[in-house]
Scaffold this motif. Structure first.
Motif, PDB file in Angstrom:
ATOM      1  N   UNK A  92      53.792  -3.696  73.122  1.00 20.78           N
ATOM      2  CA  UNK A  92      52.162  -3.477  73.117  1.00 20.78           C
ATOM      3  C   UNK A  92      51.922  -1.859  72.801  1.00 20.78           C
ATOM      4  N   UNK A  93      52.801  -1.070  73.136  1.00 17.48           N
ATOM      5  CA  UNK A  93      52.483   0.216  72.841  1.00 17.48           C
ATOM      6  C   UNK A  93      53.222   0.417  71.301  1.00 17.48           C
ATOM      7  N   UNK A  94      54.126  -0.025  70.898  1.00 17.24           N
ATOM      8  CA  UNK A  94      54.488   0.108  69.562  1.00 17.24           C
ATOM      9  C   UNK A  94      53.375  -0.739  68.500  1.00 17.24           C
ATOM     10  N   UNK A  95      52.752  -1.652  68.993  1.00 20.15           N
ATOM     11  CA  UNK A  95      51.903  -2.122  68.269  1.00 20.15           C
ATOM     12  C   UNK A  95      50.646  -1.257  68.121  1.00 20.15           C
ATOM     13  N   UNK A 126      50.930 -12.609  69.926  1.00 18.25           N
ATOM     14  CA  UNK A 126      50.076 -11.336  69.533  1.00 18.25           C
ATOM     15  C   UNK A 126      49.918 -10.496  70.969  1.00 18.25           C
ATOM     16  N   UNK A 127      49.714  -9.211  70.624  1.00 16.49           N
ATOM     17  CA  UNK A 127      49.702  -8.150  71.711  1.00 16.49           C
ATOM     18  C   UNK A 127      48.346  -8.606  72.477  1.00 16.49           C
ATOM     19  N   UNK A 128      48.086  -8.173  73.584  1.00 21.11           N
ATOM     20  CA  UNK A 128      47.184  -8.570  74.569  1.00 21.11           C
ATOM     21  C   UNK A 128      46.066  -7.712  74.114  1.00 21.11           C
ATOM     22  N   UNK A 184      43.030  -7.769  69.103  1.00 19.84           N
ATOM     23  CA  UNK A 184      41.813  -7.478  68.391  1.00 19.84           C
ATOM     24  C   UNK A 184      40.865  -6.529  69.117  1.00 19.84           C
ATOM     25  N   UNK A 185      41.220  -5.896  70.002  1.00 20.44           N
ATOM     26  CA  UNK A 185      40.112  -4.552  70.893  1.00 20.44           C
ATOM     27  C   UNK A 185      40.673  -3.308  70.458  1.00 20.44           C
ATOM     28  N   UNK A 186      42.141  -3.150  70.534  1.00 16.30           N
ATOM     29  CA  UNK A 186      42.449  -1.866  69.878  1.00 16.30           C
ATOM     30  C   UNK A 186      41.930  -1.318  68.621  1.00 16.30           C
ATOM     31  N   UNK A 187      41.457  -0.031  68.613  1.00 12.71           N
ATOM     32  CA  UNK A 187      40.616   0.756  67.407  1.00 12.71           C
ATOM     33  C   UNK A 187      41.143   2.184  67.579  1.00 12.71           C
ATOM     34  N   UNK A 188      42.497   2.597  67.986  1.00 18.67           N
ATOM     35  CA  UNK A 188      42.873   3.825  67.797  1.00 18.67           C
ATOM     36  C   UNK A 188      42.324   4.615  68.877  1.00 18.67           C
ATOM     37  N   UNK A 189      42.041   4.248  70.227  1.00 15.05           N
ATOM     38  CA  UNK A 189      41.856   5.074  71.282  1.00 15.05           C
ATOM     39  C   UNK A 189      43.078   5.981  71.928  1.00 15.05           C
ATOM     40  N   UNK A 190      44.058   5.495  71.560  1.00 10.48           N
ATOM     41  CA  UNK A 190      45.264   6.433  72.101  1.00 10.48           C
ATOM     42  C   UNK A 190      45.860   7.168  71.059  1.00 10.48           C
TER      43      UNK A 190
END
Length: 298
Positions: free
Chosen positions: A52-55, A141-143, A146-152
């Protein structure tokens, strides 16, 4: 009425197609990110947390460089510099997610360490050269697919890697502490750039409109400037000084005559009676002259 109906139909169709076009570009980016991360998880044997983190890290990298790649392919230096800046940030974030052994294998795989290259004026992912079946995935698919948009990304965390500050609570492995940047020296950077983008570099676009003209070489046979310059004007010769005695020496007789004549005139002028006196004398002598005339006639 028919015109208004047609207009409303066109507006509805545009409203449906424009979001779909935007979703397709983002969807394509997510597919490329998932495919690259899936193959990294397969070869490097990542855990679900690492997966998930690498994604997230791959998503941030592709999202940043996708707007630069057209200029990179054209060979603009500023775009190349920015691309490798984003790549070094991505590789730095992966250091805190992968173990030291995993990171060494990661650097040994060119399709992971430098995932993008250019060919025939187009940029592509190297992972598709190694794996041809784009529809096959080893993992789901990572969990937060569809929701991650660059927050980290580090711009949201005071330009410090989010994974550096959280890796101790997530992982308990040793961190790779060797050289990981693609530009740690000039020779390595030139080799990477030549293998990734075998193109002729250009200056930034703002300088292309005003290219400096090459300096012209002056011929050696150019005549001396001093031969063409007008000579400085010489000082004017001094005029002969006036001799006050010059006229006296040349014409003494004339000078004497004129002086004598002037003297006589002055004396005559002094002795000559004034006009008023002459008039009075005439008025006084007029009766006497009349009387004399009468005596003569008698």
């Amino acid at each position: 009425m028919k015109k208004w109906t047609t207009l409303w139909i066109m507006i509805v169709m545009l409203g449906m197609t424009i979001p779909a076009m935007g979703a397709m570009s983002i969807n394509k980016m997510r597919q490329n990110t998932r495919f690259l991360t899936d193959r990294m998880a397969y070869e490097l044997k990542l855990s679900p947390q690492q997966y998930d983190d690498v994604y997230e890290v791959n998503y941030d990298f592709i999202n940043n460089v996708r707007y630069l790649m057209d200029d990179v392919v054209r060979g603009y230096d500023d775009a190349l510099e920015r691309y490798y800046d984003f790549l070094d940030i991505r590789n730095d974030d992966l250091r805190w997610i992968l173990s030291s052994a995993q990171y060494r294998r990661f650097m040994g795989a060119e399709h992971f360490y430098r995932p993008i290259y250019a060919q025939n004026n187009k940029w592509q992912f190297r992972i598709y050269v190694v794996y041809n079946n784009v529809n096959f995935f080893y993992f789901g698919k990572p969990h937060h697919y569809t929701t991650y948009c660059g927050g980290h990304y580090r711009t949201h965390h005071n330009n410090i890697s989010y994974y550096k500050t959280h890796y101790r609570t997530r992982y308990r492995h040793d961190v790779y502490d060797g050289r990981y940047r693609t530009r740690h020296d000039r020779v390595t950077y030139d080799n990477h750039r030549h293998r990734d983008f075998s193109i002729t570099s250009r200056p930034p676009r703002k300088d292309n409109n005003h290219r400096p003209t090459p300096p012209q070489v002056r011929p050696n046979t150019r005549p001396d400037r001093n031969n063409h310059r007008p000579s400085t004007p010489q000082a004017r010769p001094d005029r002969p000084k006036k001799d006050n005695n010059y006229k006296r020496d040349e014409r003494p007789a004339r000078r004497e005559n004129s002086s004598r004549t002037d003297k006589d005139r002055r004396e005559n002028k002094r002795t000559a009676p004034a006009k008023r006196d002459v008039k009075k004398e005439k008025e006084l002598n007029a009766p006497k002259e009349r009387a004399a005339v009468r005596t003569r006639t008698v």
